[in-house]
Design a protein around this motif. Sequence first.
Motif, PDB file in Angstrom:
ATOM      1  N   PHE A  34       0.819  -1.210   0.000  1.00  0.00           N
ATOM      2  CA  PHE A  34       0.000   0.000   0.000  1.00  0.00           C
ATOM      3  C   PHE A  34       0.856   1.264   0.000  1.00  0.00           C
ATOM      4  O   PHE A  34       0.632   2.168  -0.804  1.00  0.00           O
ATOM      5  CB  PHE A  34      -0.947   0.005   1.198  1.00  0.00           C
ATOM      6  CG  PHE A  34      -1.778   1.254   1.295  1.00  0.00           C
ATOM      7  CD1 PHE A  34      -2.727   1.550   0.325  1.00  0.00           C
ATOM      8  CD2 PHE A  34      -1.616   2.144   2.341  1.00  0.00           C
ATOM      9  CE1 PHE A  34      -3.496   2.705   0.398  1.00  0.00           C
ATOM     10  CE2 PHE A  34      -2.380   3.303   2.429  1.00  0.00           C
ATOM     11  CZ  PHE A  34      -3.318   3.577   1.453  1.00  0.00           C
ATOM     12  N   SER A  37       2.297   2.218  -3.311  1.00  0.00           N
ATOM     13  CA  SER A  37       1.347   2.243  -4.429  1.00  0.00           C
ATOM     14  C   SER A  37       1.033   3.665  -4.908  1.00  0.00           C
ATOM     15  O   SER A  37       1.191   4.640  -4.179  1.00  0.00           O
ATOM     16  CB  SER A  37       0.037   1.568  -4.023  1.00  0.00           C
ATOM     17  OG  SER A  37      -0.676   2.379  -3.101  1.00  0.00           O
ATOM     18  N   THR A  39      -2.006   4.447  -5.558  1.00  0.00           N
ATOM     19  CA  THR A  39      -3.229   4.754  -4.804  1.00  0.00           C
ATOM     20  C   THR A  39      -2.895   5.527  -3.538  1.00  0.00           C
ATOM     21  O   THR A  39      -3.512   6.555  -3.242  1.00  0.00           O
ATOM     22  CB  THR A  39      -3.996   3.457  -4.465  1.00  0.00           C
ATOM     23  OG1 THR A  39      -4.298   2.764  -5.681  1.00  0.00           O
ATOM     24  CG2 THR A  39      -5.274   3.755  -3.712  1.00  0.00           C
ATOM     25  N   PHE A  62      -6.966   0.038  -4.991  1.00  0.00           N
ATOM     26  CA  PHE A  62      -5.628  -0.513  -4.796  1.00  0.00           C
ATOM     27  C   PHE A  62      -5.504  -1.870  -5.482  1.00  0.00           C
ATOM     28  O   PHE A  62      -4.518  -2.134  -6.173  1.00  0.00           O
ATOM     29  CB  PHE A  62      -5.278  -0.661  -3.309  1.00  0.00           C
ATOM     30  CG  PHE A  62      -4.040  -1.470  -3.120  1.00  0.00           C
ATOM     31  CD1 PHE A  62      -2.798  -0.883  -3.232  1.00  0.00           C
ATOM     32  CD2 PHE A  62      -4.114  -2.839  -2.903  1.00  0.00           C
ATOM     33  CE1 PHE A  62      -1.637  -1.646  -3.126  1.00  0.00           C
ATOM     34  CE2 PHE A  62      -2.974  -3.609  -2.796  1.00  0.00           C
ATOM     35  CZ  PHE A  62      -1.735  -3.011  -2.898  1.00  0.00           C
TER      36      PHE A  62
END
Length: 75
Positions: A34, A37, A39, A62
């Motif tokens: 995460f 990323s 996102t 994601f």
Amino acid sequence: MDGKQIVLQMKYARIISGISKRQHISLEEAMSRFYHSITFKMINTGVADLHCRSDLYLIDEFCIEWDKEHKNMVG
């Protein structure tokens, strides 16, 4: 840390937990994925007020990003 950052950190924790469950990976692996990323970068910089979207929406975004990136790496 101000209130806004605390709320964002709590949101990130929920997203990471959701990614871990959805992708059947450890929390540590989900956190690494995460935080590296696109996102995350978009949420963190305030693009399109993504931080206002639901946790499930952001988990979906994601996962779509991850699947596209992973598919390109595989073949």
